[in-house]
Scaffold this active site. Structure first.
Site, PDB file in Angstrom:
ATOM      1  N   HIS A  35       0.822  -1.212   0.000  1.00  0.00           N
ATOM      2  CA  HIS A  35       0.000   0.000   0.000  1.00  0.00           C
ATOM      3  C   HIS A  35       0.857   1.263   0.000  1.00  0.00           C
ATOM      4  CE1 HIS A  35       0.932   0.997   4.191  1.00  0.00           C
ATOM      5  NE2 HIS A  35       0.835  -0.306   4.440  1.00  0.00           N
ATOM      6  N   GLU A 147      -2.377  -7.333   7.341  1.00  0.00           N
ATOM      7  CA  GLU A 147      -1.116  -7.082   8.036  1.00  0.00           C
ATOM      8  C   GLU A 147      -1.079  -7.857   9.350  1.00  0.00           C
ATOM      9  OE1 GLU A 147       1.808  -6.756   8.043  1.00  0.00           O
ATOM     10  OE2 GLU A 147       2.352  -4.644   7.760  1.00  0.00           O
TER      11      GLU A 147
END
Length: 297
Positions: A35, A147
């Site tokens: 990201h 994550e």
């Protein structure tokens, strides 16, 4: 680069990075993207304790992060990747979703009754116009590529119903729970657990029918997953596989069998961090903290 972990025999025996493989041994190409810069990356780079702050719950992209998205989007179109990707998989956190729709989504959205937008205007404090779902690959959200779970509020997701409202054309149907039941405030996922989850994700990818898939995910998830591969390679190759991703970095990879012979340098990799900005991953905090405090702290 063989996966030596037990219990994952379904995984292909060789993981090759940044290759344009000849078709004789090609099994499936993937594009890995971290990201763009999130608000937590900026503050966490100054003080790792910022990752513990509820202020950065499900951290969204910064204005610089959106510039990084725009630049990667230009690269994806210029390199021809935008025409080759059959499916985009995103972690169900706001920063990965924003990155995925910004890089791989359609152009500006025009209100139509028969077409849903990928992203509503200003979704996640983006100050961005709505993004169309026309002329782009389908996007689906998958929990397995989230994550490192636990303790850090920036890695806790919102309810799926909230995401579905902000990103109407994304498919969230593979996520079973509306609320985030995986993230725990007082328990941090071990690196071994992250790696095991990553290998489970790779196994799942192997069942997908699409020819070329883009995955928008996180630094810690990529690092611990890819560290499971390359144990039979030269140490420099292993080091390259495990290198942390920069914000908005794209790497092409293919999973091939041992019969593959010959490969050429990739023309689609993208270095990320354009423009440059602070991007310290929240996952690095755990490693640095252990070094400072010692193993018994």
């Amino acid at each position: 680069m063989q996966n030596s972990s037990p219990g994952h025999s379904r995984l292909p025996s060789f993981l090759a990075f940044a290759r344009n493989s000849r078709h004789c041994g090609l099994l499936k190409p993937y594009i890995q993207v971290r990201h763009a810069q999130g608000i937590h990356n900026v503050e966490g780079d100054k003080n790792y304790k910022a990752y513990l702050s509820p202020e950065y719950f499900d951290a969204h992209l910064t204005p610089l992060g959106w510039q990084q998205v725009d630049n990667l989007r230009k690269h994806v179109h210029a390199s021809g990747l935008s025409k080759r990707v059959d499916l985009v998989i995103t972690s169900p956190l706001i920063r990965t979703i924003q990155t995925a729709v910004g890089v791989f989504g359609g152009e500006g959205y025009t209100d139509r009754m028969d077409v849903l937008p990928l992203m509503l205007a200003n979704a996640g404090n983006s100050s961005r116009a709505a993004i169309s779902s026309l002329n782009c690959p389908p996007l689906i959200a998958v929990e397995l590529c989230r994550e490192h779970l636990g303790v850090h509020p920036c890695d806790k997701r919102r309810s799926i119903s909230e995401y579905q409202f902000l990103f109407p054309a994304i498919d969230f149907s593979l996520i079973e729970s509306d609320e985030d039941i995986l993230w725990k405030a007082d328990i941090r996922e071990t690196t071994e657990e992250v790696a095991a989850r990553g290998l489970k994700f790779m196994n799942w990818l192997w069942t997908r029918p699409e020819k070329e898939i883009a995955i928008v995910t996180h630094s810690g998830f990529l690092f611990h997953t890819l560290s499971s591969f390359g144990n039979d390679c030269h140490p420099l190759v292993k080091k390259e596989i495990c290198k942390h991703f920069a914000n908005c970095e794209l790497r092409s990879m293919v999973i091939v069998d041992r019969s593959m012979t010959g490969s050429d340098a990739s023309t689609t990799n993208y270095p990320g961090k354009i423009p440059a900005g602070l991007d310290r991953p929240s996952d690095v905090v755990d490693e640095n903290k252990l070094e400072k405090e010692g193993p018994d702290s």
